[in-house]
Design a protein around this motif. Structure first.
Motif, PDB file in Angstrom:
ATOM      1  N   THR A  32       0.676  -1.210   0.004  1.00 22.91           N
ATOM      2  CA  THR A  32       0.030   0.007  -0.027  1.00 22.91           C
ATOM      3  C   THR A  32       0.822   1.217   0.043  1.00 22.91           C
ATOM      4  OG1 THR A  32      -1.577  -1.383   1.275  1.00 22.91           O
ATOM      5  CG2 THR A  32      -1.823   1.229   1.178  1.00 22.91           C
ATOM      6  N   ALA A  71      -7.501  -0.467   1.290  1.00 27.01           N
ATOM      7  CA  ALA A  71      -6.810  -1.731   0.941  1.00 27.01           C
ATOM      8  C   ALA A  71      -7.243  -2.818   1.734  1.00 27.01           C
ATOM      9  CB  ALA A  71      -5.351  -1.330   0.959  1.00 27.01           C
ATOM     10  N   GLY A  72      -8.067  -2.822   2.862  1.00 23.55           N
ATOM     11  CA  GLY A  72      -8.534  -4.054   3.213  1.00 23.55           C
ATOM     12  C   GLY A  72      -7.961  -4.669   4.345  1.00 23.55           C
ATOM     13  N   ALA A 101      -7.264  -4.657  -2.580  1.00 21.20           N
ATOM     14  CA  ALA A 101      -7.852  -5.373  -1.429  1.00 21.20           C
ATOM     15  C   ALA A 101      -8.225  -6.696  -1.679  1.00 21.20           C
ATOM     16  CB  ALA A 101      -9.160  -4.839  -1.038  1.00 21.20           C
TER      17      ALA A 101
END
Length: 213
Positions: A32, A71-72, A101
């Motif tokens: 990320t 991004a989960g 994600a």
């Protein structure tokens, strides 16, 4: 104005004495940072991630709703504490973040518990049935009050709403920008709402926990 809510050495101490995130999430955090640069700061991170996971475990949650997936990272942390047949619905509008994600969800042992809804969260929330044991709000600040009001009817009787960034780098003390004022308005709205009980925690950038009164 931006202030240090907790001194960096204390933040580091807290992180060092908090259970580490799984290796997969450490890899996700690194990716990320590469793909999103400074925006990677939007990740919930280890401390808030473990707090959310603890809330899922402590409440015995079976259904979780997340507003703002990015991004989960937080979705995976919360899903890890859900039972195998538990369900987490997460909402986002950024195709690039959703793609990243989903790549990592496919590798997660808890990915099957997570349903990604692409599109405006307020529209998604209109399609959901009540009974969520935890709702995590961490999306665009201008809609915090709207998300909160939409989440309350979806909450189970003993459910909890967790709201991130409620100290907004200290800018709640001297709001100048539109987002500063939105966070201040939300905090005041929740505090004045006789329907709920809330507590504002000075964890990372501020987390408010809310339950029905």
């Amino acid at each position: 104005m931006t202030i240090e809510i907790v001194a960096p050495d204390m933040e580091a101490y807290a992180a060092a004495h908090t259970s580490p995130a799984p290796d997969l999430l450490a890899e996700l955090e690194a990716r990320t940072k590469v793909e999103f640069g400074a925006l990677a700061g939007m990740l919930s991170g280890q401390t808030v991630g473990q707090l959310l996971q603890m809330l899922v475990f402590a409440t015995g949650a079976r259904r979780v709703l997340e507003i703002g997936m990015f991004a989960g990272y937080s979705a995976q942390m919360m899903a890890a504490a859900l039972p195998d047949d538990g369900r987490l619905v997460t909402c986002d509008i950024d195709p690039k973040a959703i793609a990243l994600a989903k790549e990592f969800l496919a590798r997660s042992p808890h990915g099957h518990k997570i349903e990604v809804r692409e599109g405006p969260a307020l529209e998604t929330m209109k399609t959901l049935t009540p009974g969520f044991d935890l709702v995590f709000i961490d999306a665009d600040k201008r809609n915090y009050i709207n998300y909160y009001e939409a989440a309350l009817p979806l909450l189970s009787p003993r459910g909890i709403i967790a709201v991130d960034n409620v100290l907004w780098s200290g800018n709640v003390l001297d709001p100048k920008q539109p987002d500063d004022h939105e966070i201040v308005a939300f905090n005041e709205h929740a505090r004045a709402d006789a329907r709920v009980t809330c507590v504002l925690l000075t964890v990372r950038d501020g987390v408010m926990l809310i339950r029905k009164a």
